[in-house]
Design an enzyme around this catalytic site. Structure first.
Site, PDB file in Angstrom:
ATOM      1  N   ASP A  42       0.770  -1.190   0.005  1.00 57.57           N
ATOM      2  CA  ASP A  42      -0.009   0.045   0.050  1.00 57.57           C
ATOM      3  C   ASP A  42       0.835   1.166  -0.090  1.00 57.57           C
ATOM      4  O   ASP A  42       0.274   2.373  -0.057  1.00 57.57           O
ATOM      5  CB  ASP A  42      -1.109  -0.092   1.193  1.00 57.57           C
ATOM      6  CG  ASP A  42      -0.551  -0.210   2.426  1.00 57.57           C
ATOM      7  OD1 ASP A  42       0.931  -0.260   2.692  1.00 57.57           O
ATOM      8  OD2 ASP A  42      -1.117  -0.093   3.561  1.00 57.57           O
ATOM      9  N   ASP A  86      -1.074  -5.960  -0.352  1.00 61.19           N
ATOM     10  CA  ASP A  86      -1.641  -5.300   1.228  1.00 61.19           C
ATOM     11  C   ASP A  86      -3.061  -5.221   1.114  1.00 61.19           C
ATOM     12  O   ASP A  86      -3.695  -4.712   0.064  1.00 61.19           O
ATOM     13  CB  ASP A  86      -0.955  -3.932   1.172  1.00 61.19           C
ATOM     14  CG  ASP A  86       0.499  -3.943   1.828  1.00 61.19           C
ATOM     15  OD1 ASP A  86       0.668  -5.059   2.946  1.00 61.19           O
ATOM     16  OD2 ASP A  86       1.149  -3.033   1.868  1.00 61.19           O
ATOM     17  N   GLU A 185       9.144  -4.044  10.453  1.00 64.73           N
ATOM     18  CA  GLU A 185       9.867  -2.844   9.934  1.00 64.73           C
ATOM     19  C   GLU A 185      10.365  -1.858  11.248  1.00 64.73           C
ATOM     20  O   GLU A 185       9.526  -1.717  12.146  1.00 64.73           O
ATOM     21  CB  GLU A 185       8.430  -2.199   9.169  1.00 64.73           C
ATOM     22  CG  GLU A 185       9.093  -0.799   8.500  1.00 64.73           C
ATOM     23  CD  GLU A 185       8.169  -0.203   7.476  1.00 64.73           C
ATOM     24  OE1 GLU A 185       7.004  -1.041   7.009  1.00 64.73           O
ATOM     25  OE2 GLU A 185       8.234   0.988   7.099  1.00 64.73           O
TER      26      GLU A 185
HETATM   27  O1  KIV Z   1       3.636  -1.170   1.643  1.00 67.81           O
HETATM   28  C1  KIV Z   1       4.549  -1.478   1.694  1.00 67.81           C
HETATM   29  O2  KIV Z   1       5.462  -1.205   0.642  1.00 67.81           O
HETATM   30  C2  KIV Z   1       5.334  -2.227   2.703  1.00 67.81           C
HETATM   31  C3  KIV Z   1       6.660  -2.479   2.861  1.00 67.81           C
HETATM   32  C4  KIV Z   1       7.326  -1.354   3.142  1.00 67.81           C
HETATM   33  C5  KIV Z   1       7.042  -3.802   3.728  1.00 67.81           C
HETATM   34  O3  KIV Z   1       4.459  -2.719   3.408  1.00 67.81           O
END
Ligand code: KIV
Length: 272
Positions: A42, A86, A185
């Site tokens: 996301d 996501d 993270e």
């Molecule tokens: O949305 C994304 O790119 C992520 C990464 C930073 C793990 O969740």
């Protein structure tokens, strides 16, 4: 590859590489680079849509981009990277039924094989259990969870012993709930190593040091294309500068040709 096969990677010590993609061009780059997993993150809210946070991106937009990612692959399906998408803000926080519908929509209509969900609170664990019961694989995400930016900010998480213990416990709960892996993270690397050593499922780090089973990066950050470069993700090339210079050279050349029409037209473009 099905998602739980990543657990085998951990068992045999094979590092897992995860890169984000948001359209067919980025997907083709990441596939050609040989990443094991493509994350339709996301983060596309910021990288592609120009938002300040991940909060505004909708399920419809995630689906639109996941479909484009699928169209960017050129290898046979069995050789394509695993696609994790996501679940965007508010598509799973309001309950299990809504989460199943959102995740199901992604799996039914795109190349998505698994979804990623942020958090480890008891409400989230319930959602994860229900998704897995319905046959939808889930990747967890703890530490800096950008959908909670207004509560956590974008700073390093788990700096004190209490929050470190909480993240360790949440990671254990995510594994028990059936997640096939967890993204950690922007947390201290010692905590990441501790969690990695306590869990059977792979730990994929970003800004969490080297002691992980794999790493994930936002592709635009690695290519030096992002507006805001996170402190823990270094650019491999000054992509934005390289692109601007190339485009500017082309624009200048067109302007030069317009004022000097006799110049050889065959000189206009290189032989790529
Ligand atoms: O949305 C994304 O790119 C992520 C990464 C930073 C793990 O969740």
């Amino acid at each position: 590859m099905i998602p739980k096969e990543l657990i085998r990677f951990k068992e045999v010590g094979k590092p897992i590489t995860v890169l984000t993609a948001w359209d067919s061009i980025s997907a083709s780059l990441v596939e050609a680079a040989g990443a094991d997993v493509v994350l339709v993150g996301d983060s596309l809210a910021m990288v592609v849509l120009g938002h300040q946070t991940t909060l505004p991106v909708t399920l419809e937009q995630m689906l639109h981009h996941a479909k484009a990612v699928g169209r960017g692959f050129s290898k046979p399906i069995s050789e394509q990277p695993l696609v994790v998408c996501d679940l965007p803000f508010l598509s799973y926080q309001c309950g299990e039924d809504k989460a199943v519908e959102a995740a199901g929509t992604l799996l039914k209509n795109s190349c998505t094989a698994a979804v990623k969900i942020e958090g480890g609170e008891s409400e989230i664990i319930k959602v994860i259990k229900r998704l897995i019961k319905m046959g939808i694989p889930v990747m967890g995400h703890l530490g800096l969870t950008p959908q909670s930016v207004h509560q956590l900010g974008y700073t390093q998480q788990a700096e004190d012993k209490i929050s470190q213990q909480r993240i360790l416990e949440q990671a254990i709960e995510l594994e028990k709930a059936g997640c096939f892996s967890i993204v950690l993270e922007h947390i201290p690397s010692t905590l990441c190593g501790l969690i990695k050593n306590n869990l059977k499922i792979p730990i994929i780090g970003i800004g969490a040091g080297e002691d992980c089973d794999g790493q994930v990066r936002v592709t635009a950050d690695l290519l030096g294309l992002s507006e805001k470069q996170p402190p823990f993700s270094k650019a491999l090339i000054p992509g934005k500068r390289i692109c601007i210079e190339a485009l500017k050279a082309w624009v200048d050349q067109q302007q030069h040709l317009a004022t000097n029409p006799t110049t050889e037209s065959s000189q206009q473009e290189s032989d790529y």
